[in-house]
Structures are given as structure tokens and as C-alpha cells.
Design a protein around this motif. Sequence first.
Motif, PDB file in Angstrom:
ATOM      1  N   ARG A 168      -7.698  11.586  -2.838  1.00 27.68           N
ATOM      2  CA  ARG A 168      -7.223  12.418  -3.946  1.00 27.68           C
ATOM      3  C   ARG A 168      -5.789  11.985  -4.530  1.00 27.68           C
ATOM      4  O   ARG A 168      -5.459  12.087  -5.579  1.00 27.68           O
ATOM      5  CB  ARG A 168      -7.130  13.864  -3.498  1.00 27.68           C
ATOM      6  N   LYS A 169      -5.016  11.250  -3.496  1.00 27.47           N
ATOM      7  CA  LYS A 169      -3.791  10.813  -3.802  1.00 27.47           C
ATOM      8  C   LYS A 169      -3.785   9.547  -4.807  1.00 27.47           C
ATOM      9  O   LYS A 169      -2.881   9.025  -5.360  1.00 27.47           O
ATOM     10  CB  LYS A 169      -2.879  10.584  -2.702  1.00 27.47           C
ATOM     11  N   SER A 181       6.114   9.795  -4.166  1.00 30.42           N
ATOM     12  CA  SER A 181       4.854   9.774  -5.236  1.00 30.42           C
ATOM     13  C   SER A 181       4.457   8.646  -5.555  1.00 30.42           C
ATOM     14  O   SER A 181       3.465   8.127  -6.182  1.00 30.42           O
ATOM     15  CB  SER A 181       5.063  10.631  -6.114  1.00 30.42           C
TER      16      SER A 181
END
Length: 201
Positions: A168-169, A181
Amino acid sequence: MSQAIDFIYDFCSPNAFLAHKILPELADRHDVEINLVPVLLATVFKATNNQSPFQAFSDIRQKSAYLTHDLHRFARRRGLSFHMSPHFPVNTKFAMRGAVYAKGKSWENKYVDALFDAIWVHGQKVDELGVLMDILQENELPVRKLREAMTSVEVKQQLKDQTKAAVRKGVFGVPTFFVGSEMFFGKNSLGNLELELSGPS
């Protein structure tokens, strides 16, 4: 330490092994911690429609030869012991469940070092529980607790959940690194990761 490097890995990756060997020195230079994040690479590949470069380029003899040469050159130039596993591709599901159980324990790094070395230095067949137990015994790790974890439904599910979270990242393979991030993929991205840690030029 205000920053950390998330290191997403699976023992089955020779590139993850090589990154693992040089990452601590990089982290020390910038006074950051390494957060080890075990995932199951086969599940990552399935979820992202990806495959290993050795599989993707298996029909291109020159490229397959180069990929192997590059691994050995990377290791040689940095004084690292490295041998392609005679059991490649390696099934690491039990070993990775052990890594999930090891998370946060005082012997986590010892476990990770032992398993990476078992595959990529000593050529051991870690998909066999008997071999795994011998490795744990030799490295004075908690054999009984790790064996229980490797066959635990809860640990198995935790590994699945961590793998899904990584996808998902944006993770599509290993080694993958995050600084905040910002995502960096592959051992050859460590130079750019270090620039990120250095801050604005």
C-alpha cells in the motif's frame, strides 16, 4: 535521532543481503536508526504483478550474466563475502516469520545477520525447518520460541499484514527503503538515500 530508515526486506533477495551489509555504516554516518521491516517478497510480486530480475530476464543471457556479475562486483568492491545460493530462488516463509517474531527483541539484529549469512555466505537451505533450527542453535538464538513462531497462525497473519501494508505504501520489490515518505528502491539507490539524509544542498 530525529530520522530513521525503514528497511523493507526478505532474506531471499541477494540485493537485500548486500544492502543489509552496508546500511549500518550509512546509518551511523548520519546518526539515524534502522527500522527492519520483514515482508514476503513472493506476495509483494503477486500483488504488484512484478517478478525478480533473474526471472524477468531469464531469456536474455547477457543480462542474466550481467546481473550476477554486478552482485559479485558490488560485494568484492566492499570487501563482503557473497555467494549465489545454490538453492535460488529461496523459499523464506519460515525464516521471515521468525523475523517478524524477532522484531524489537534484543537479538533481532543477530537473527537477521544469521539468516542472511546462512543463505548468501554459507549456501544453506533455510526452507527446511531442521536446517533453520541448526542455524538458530549455532547462533545461540531462542530455538524453541522461534520454532513455535514459525508455525504460528498469528505470526503468519502478521507477516501477511506487514506485506500488504508495504504494498500500500508503494513497495514493489526489495530492498526498499523509506526516509519519511521518500521511497528508495534497490541497493544502488543508497547513494540517493544518503543525499536525502544529508538534507538540502
